[in-house]
Design a protein around this motif. Structure first.
Motif, PDB file in Angstrom:
ATOM      1  N   GLU A  20       0.833  -1.202   0.000  1.00 15.58           N
ATOM      2  CA  GLU A  20       0.000   0.000   0.000  1.00 15.58           C
ATOM      3  C   GLU A  20       0.868   1.254   0.000  1.00 15.58           C
ATOM      4  O   GLU A  20       0.586   2.227  -0.711  1.00 15.58           O
ATOM      5  N   GLU A  21       1.952   1.243   0.799  1.00  9.77           N
ATOM      6  CA  GLU A  21       2.857   2.380   0.823  1.00  9.77           C
ATOM      7  C   GLU A  21       3.547   2.555  -0.524  1.00  9.77           C
ATOM      8  O   GLU A  21       3.716   3.674  -1.021  1.00  9.77           O
ATOM      9  N   PHE A  22       3.929   1.429  -1.140  1.00 10.23           N
ATOM     10  CA  PHE A  22       4.560   1.469  -2.460  1.00 10.23           C
ATOM     11  C   PHE A  22       3.623   2.090  -3.488  1.00 10.23           C
ATOM     12  O   PHE A  22       4.027   2.927  -4.301  1.00 10.23           O
ATOM     13  N   LYS A  23       2.350   1.703  -3.478  1.00 14.28           N
ATOM     14  CA  LYS A  23       1.394   2.252  -4.439  1.00 14.28           C
ATOM     15  C   LYS A  23       1.275   3.761  -4.297  1.00 14.28           C
ATOM     16  O   LYS A  23       1.285   4.496  -5.282  1.00 14.28           O
ATOM     17  N   GLN A  24       1.169   4.226  -3.048  1.00 16.74           N
ATOM     18  CA  GLN A  24       1.014   5.665  -2.820  1.00 16.74           C
ATOM     19  C   GLN A  24       2.243   6.436  -3.293  1.00 16.74           C
ATOM     20  O   GLN A  24       2.138   7.457  -3.976  1.00 16.74           O
ATOM     21  N   LYS A  25       3.436   5.937  -2.939  1.00 15.37           N
ATOM     22  CA  LYS A  25       4.658   6.637  -3.321  1.00 15.37           C
ATOM     23  C   LYS A  25       4.885   6.578  -4.833  1.00 15.37           C
ATOM     24  O   LYS A  25       5.327   7.550  -5.439  1.00 15.37           O
ATOM     25  N   ASN A  26       4.601   5.431  -5.444  1.00 12.01           N
ATOM     26  CA  ASN A  26       4.810   5.314  -6.880  1.00 12.01           C
ATOM     27  C   ASN A  26       3.845   6.204  -7.648  1.00 12.01           C
ATOM     28  O   ASN A  26       4.211   6.847  -8.634  1.00 12.01           O
ATOM     29  N   ASP A  27       2.586   6.280  -7.183  1.00  9.26           N
ATOM     30  CA  ASP A  27       1.625   7.167  -7.835  1.00  9.26           C
ATOM     31  C   ASP A  27       2.055   8.626  -7.691  1.00  9.26           C
ATOM     32  O   ASP A  27       1.939   9.421  -8.619  1.00  9.26           O
ATOM     33  N   LYS A  28       2.561   8.954  -6.507  1.00 14.35           N
ATOM     34  CA  LYS A  28       3.016  10.313  -6.283  1.00 14.35           C
ATOM     35  C   LYS A  28       4.241  10.625  -7.125  1.00 14.35           C
ATOM     36  O   LYS A  28       4.418  11.747  -7.602  1.00 14.35           O
ATOM     37  N   LEU A  40      11.582  11.013  -4.440  1.00 15.92           N
ATOM     38  CA  LEU A  40      10.502  10.032  -4.500  1.00 15.92           C
ATOM     39  C   LEU A  40      10.911   8.783  -5.252  1.00 15.92           C
ATOM     40  O   LEU A  40      10.528   7.673  -4.896  1.00 15.92           O
ATOM     41  N   VAL A  41      11.682   8.958  -6.309  1.00  9.87           N
ATOM     42  CA  VAL A  41      12.170   7.786  -7.059  1.00  9.87           C
ATOM     43  C   VAL A  41      12.976   6.884  -6.144  1.00  9.87           C
ATOM     44  O   VAL A  41      12.833   5.664  -6.141  1.00  9.87           O
ATOM     45  N   GLU A  42      13.838   7.495  -5.316  1.00  2.67           N
ATOM     46  CA  GLU A  42      14.655   6.715  -4.388  1.00  2.67           C
ATOM     47  C   GLU A  42      13.787   5.974  -3.377  1.00  2.67           C
ATOM     48  O   GLU A  42      14.026   4.806  -3.061  1.00  2.67           O
ATOM     49  N   GLN A  43      12.742   6.642  -2.880  1.00  3.41           N
ATOM     50  CA  GLN A  43      11.840   6.004  -1.924  1.00  3.41           C
ATOM     51  C   GLN A  43      11.090   4.845  -2.565  1.00  3.41           C
ATOM     52  O   GLN A  43      10.933   3.770  -1.969  1.00  3.41           O
ATOM     53  N   VAL A  44      10.610   5.056  -3.798  1.00  2.00           N
ATOM     54  CA  VAL A  44       9.857   4.016  -4.498  1.00  2.00           C
ATOM     55  C   VAL A  44      10.724   2.794  -4.757  1.00  2.00           C
ATOM     56  O   VAL A  44      10.309   1.650  -4.539  1.00  2.00           O
TER      57      VAL A  44
END
Length: 400
Positions: A20-28, A40-44
Motif C-alpha cells: 500500500e505504501e509502495f502504491k502511494q509513493k509510486n503514484d506520487k 521520490l524515485v529513491e523512496q519508491v
C-alpha cells in the motif's frame, strides 16, 4: 495458531502494508513535480526492494514449513534392512550383503557398471527435495516409472460426429488420429565429496547430507533442462519446442502459440490480458504465470486503464503473489526482458508438460580418486516432454 504459521502471517501483513505504501509513493512519483522527483524515485525503489525481500521471505517460510511437515515414512522390513545396509556402505564402504538386500527390497540386482541403488525411501526423498527446489517441478506434472524410457499416446482429434433423424441412416464417422510421443530422457549425475572423518562421526547426518547435496546439484541442472534443454541426452524443455503465432484450431500439435508484444523488449498490461485469453477457459482455472525475478519487478509497476496495479502480493499463507488474478511462479532460468526474448509464459503447466523420473538413483562410492575425500558418484535417469501444446502460451517481446 502454531508459531511457524504465525510468522508467515506476520510477514504477509507487513507485505500488504508495504505494498500500500509502495502504491502511494509510486503514484506520487508519477504525478510529482520535477524538483521532488529524485527523492521520490529513491523512496519508491527502496519500497520495491522491500516488497521483493518480504515476498521471498514469505515463500521461504512456507517452504520451511512444508519441509517440517513432510513425513519421514517407514517401509517394510526388507526396505528398512536395505536402508540400514546402504547407510553402512555410505559411511564405511562396507557392502557385505547389500546386493542381496537390494534385490530383496527393490527386485533389482547390482548393475554391471557398479554402484548400488539408493533405498526407495531415500530416492523419493531426493525427488521431494527436487520438487521443493525446482520451479518447474512445482507446477508441472510428474510421474515415476521403472523403465529406462517412457511413451504415451495422445488423441489429436478427428473422430467426428453428426446429427441424424430418428430413422435416418448413420454413416460411419471418422477415426480419431492418435500419435505416440516419447519423453526425452537423459542421465544426470552429481559427485558430492565428504571426508572419511565426517562420515565416521556418529553425529554427522550422512543421509541428510547426501540427500541435500544431490538434490541441490540435480535441481540446478535439470531445472534449466526442463525449460531450455535441447533433448539431446537431456530432457527437451518447454521453450525448445517450436513456436508459432497461429491459434489452437490451425496450429500443429507439438507447437506452442506465441503472442507478440508489439514493442521490442517491452510489454504492457493489455498484452498480458491477451495472453490470458489466448488460453482456453478450461485451462485457465489452473493456470499460472512463469517469469524470472527481474520480470516480476517489471510487472509490479504495470497498471490498468483505471490506474489499478495489475500485481498483488500474496497475503495469505500458501498464496503466491498474483498478476491479473493468476499466481506467479518465479523461475530464474526464464529469459530476461530483452528484444525478441520469450520472457513470459502463461498456462496450465501440469497439463502441458510432464517430468518423468525413473525410480532408482544409483550411488558409486569412491574413496580413492580425491583423498582424503570420499566421492559419491550419483546418477539418476530423468526426462521431460510437452504433452499438450494448447495448455501453455508464450509472450515474445518483439516489435512484429
Amino acid at each position: 495458531m502454531p508459531a511457524d504459521i504465525q510468522d508467515v502471517k506476520q510477514v504477509a501483513e507487513e507485505l500488504g502494508a508495504k505494498f500500500e505504501e509502495f502504491k502511494q509513493k509510486n503514484d506520487k512519483r508519477v504525478d510529482s513535480l520535477e524538483a521532488e522527483k529524485g527523492k521520490l524515485v529513491e523512496q519508491v525503489e527502496g519500497l520495491n526492494e522491500k516488497l521483493g525481500a518480504l515476498d521471498e521471505l514469505k515463500s521461504a517460510l512456507e517452504k520451511e514449513i512444508a519441509g517440517l511437515k513432510r513425513p519421514d515414512g517407514t517401509g517394510t522390513k526388507a526396505a528398512n534392512e536395505h536402508k540400514t545396509a546402504f547407510m553402512q556402505f555410505v559411511r564405511k564402504g562396507v557392502d557385505t550383503g547389500l546386493g542381496e538386500l537390494q534385490a530383496k527390497a527393490l527386485q533389482i540386482g547390482v548393475e554391471a557398471d557398479g554402484g548400488y541403488a539408493v533405498p526407495e525411501e531415500l530416492d523419493r526423498a531426493i525427488i521431494e527435495l527436487l520438487r521443493d527446489e525446482s520451479p518447474m517441478r512445482q507446477v508441472c506434472n510428474q510421474i515415476t516409472v521403472g523403465t529406462p524410457d517412457y511413451k504415451r499416446l495422445v488423441n489429436l482429434g478427428g473422430a467426428g460426429a453428426g446429427w441424424v433423424g430418428e430413422t435416418a441412416p448413420r454413416p460411419e464417422t471418422g477415426t480419431p488420429a492418435l500419435a505416440q510421443i516419447n519423453a526425452f530422457m537423459g542421465e544426470i549425475y552429481a559427485n558430492p565429496q565428504a571426508t572419511q572423518t565426517s562420515l565416521d562421526d556418529m553425529f554427522f547426518d550422512a543421509e541428510g547430507w547426501l540427500n541435500s547435496e544431490v538434490g541441490r546439484e540435480f535441481s540446478e541442472m535439470e531445472g534449466s533442462a526442463f525449460l531450455l534443454g535441447n533433448g539431446t541426452n537431456k530432457p527437451k524443455g518447454v521453450l525448445a519446442y517450436p513456436l508459432a503465432v497461429t491459434g489452437d484450431k490451425t496450429r500443429p500439435y507439438g507447437t506452442l502459440q506465441k503472442l507478440i508484444s508489439g514493442t521490442a523488449g517491452a510489454f504492457n498490461g493489455d498484452k498480458l490480458i491477451d495472453l490470458v485469453h489466448a488460453l482456453k477457459a478450461g485451462y485457465r482455472s489452473s493456470a499460472t504465470w512463469m517469469m524470472n525475478n527481474l520480470s516480476v519487478a517489471y510487472v509490479r509497476k504495470l497498471k490498468d486503464s483505471d490506474g489499478n496495479y495489475l500485481w498483488r502480493p500474496g497475503l495469505e499463507v500458501g498464496q503466491p503473489s498474483s498478476l491479473i488474478g493468476y499466481g506467479i511462479t518465479e523461475n530464474e532460468d526464464m529469459p530476461d526482458i530483452a528484444a525478441d526474448a520469450n520472457a513470459l509464459m502463461f498456462g496450465d503447466f501440469k497439463r502441458g508438460y510432464t517430468i518423468v523420473d525413473r525410480i532408482g538413483t544409483r550411488v558409486l562410492r569412491d574413496p580413492y580418486t580425491n583423498k582424503p575425500y570420499v566421492g559419491f558418484y550419483t546418477t539418476k535417469r530423468v526426462g521431460g516432454m510437452l504433452v499438450d501444446s494448447q495448455a501453455i502460451k508464450v509472450l515474445t517481446l518483439s516489435a512484429a
